[in-house]
Design a protein around this motif. Structure first.
Motif, PDB file in Angstrom:
ATOM      1  N   UNK A 198      -2.238  -4.809  26.021  1.00  0.00           N
ATOM      2  CA  UNK A 198      -2.090  -5.732  24.893  1.00  0.00           C
ATOM      3  C   UNK A 198      -3.345  -6.580  24.692  1.00  0.00           C
ATOM      4  N   UNK A 199      -3.962  -7.006  25.778  1.00  0.00           N
ATOM      5  CA  UNK A 199      -5.186  -7.803  25.661  1.00  0.00           C
ATOM      6  C   UNK A 199      -6.313  -6.980  25.043  1.00  0.00           C
ATOM      7  N   UNK A 200      -6.432  -5.723  25.450  1.00  0.00           N
ATOM      8  CA  UNK A 200      -7.468  -4.853  24.889  1.00  0.00           C
ATOM      9  C   UNK A 200      -7.197  -4.591  23.414  1.00  0.00           C
ATOM     10  N   UNK A 201      -5.951  -4.342  23.057  1.00  0.00           N
ATOM     11  CA  UNK A 201      -5.610  -4.106  21.656  1.00  0.00           C
ATOM     12  C   UNK A 201      -5.895  -5.334  20.805  1.00  0.00           C
ATOM     13  N   UNK A 202      -5.573  -6.505  21.316  1.00  0.00           N
ATOM     14  CA  UNK A 202      -5.837  -7.743  20.582  1.00  0.00           C
ATOM     15  C   UNK A 202      -7.333  -7.938  20.393  1.00  0.00           C
ATOM     16  N   UNK A 203      -8.096  -7.662  21.437  1.00  0.00           N
ATOM     17  CA  UNK A 203      -9.546  -7.787  21.347  1.00  0.00           C
ATOM     18  C   UNK A 203     -10.120  -6.802  20.335  1.00  0.00           C
ATOM     19  N   UNK A 204      -9.629  -5.578  20.350  1.00  0.00           N
ATOM     20  CA  UNK A 204     -10.099  -4.563  19.403  1.00  0.00           C
ATOM     21  C   UNK A 204      -9.752  -4.956  17.974  1.00  0.00           C
ATOM     22  N   UNK A 205      -8.553  -5.450  17.772  1.00  0.00           N
ATOM     23  CA  UNK A 205      -8.129  -5.868  16.437  1.00  0.00           C
ATOM     24  C   UNK A 205      -8.990  -7.026  15.950  1.00  0.00           C
ATOM     25  N   UNK A 206      -9.293  -7.960  16.834  1.00  0.00           N
ATOM     26  CA  UNK A 206     -10.134  -9.106  16.468  1.00  0.00           C
ATOM     27  C   UNK A 206     -11.537  -8.636  16.095  1.00  0.00           C
ATOM     28  N   UNK A 207     -12.093  -7.710  16.861  1.00  0.00           N
ATOM     29  CA  UNK A 207     -13.430  -7.186  16.577  1.00  0.00           C
ATOM     30  C   UNK A 207     -13.443  -6.446  15.244  1.00  0.00           C
ATOM     31  N   UNK A 208     -12.400  -5.648  14.982  1.00  0.00           N
ATOM     32  CA  UNK A 208     -12.317  -4.915  13.718  1.00  0.00           C
ATOM     33  C   UNK A 208     -12.200  -5.882  12.544  1.00  0.00           C
ATOM     34  N   UNK A 209     -11.455  -6.947  12.729  1.00  0.00           N
ATOM     35  CA  UNK A 209     -11.282  -7.947  11.678  1.00  0.00           C
ATOM     36  C   UNK A 209     -12.604  -8.649  11.375  1.00  0.00           C
TER      37      UNK A 209
END
Length: 68
Positions: A27-38
């Protein structure tokens, strides 16, 4: 509690703890990836908007030069 019961309990809970830890990390990695994509999307949007404004300004100046 006897040593055997404690040992069985620990051996039973360790896989659950590992699964919870793995899920949390995912979940932490997914959140980080989503933040970077945003952030990347926002930067690209700003760049596209700047290019659009620059193009409009250049078109305006070219049109006004032809009219004079």
């Amino acid at each position: 509690m006897s040593t055997g019961v404690v040992s069985t309990l620990i051996m039973g809970l360790l896989p659950l703890f590992g699964a919870g830890l793995g899920a949390s990390a995912t979940l932490m990695v997914q959140r980080s990836s989503a933040r970077a994509a945003k952030l990347e999307f926002r930067a690209e949007s700003r760049l596209a908007r700047r290019e659009e404004v620059n193009s409009a300004i250049i078109d305006y100046f070219e049109t006004t030069q032809r009219l004079h």
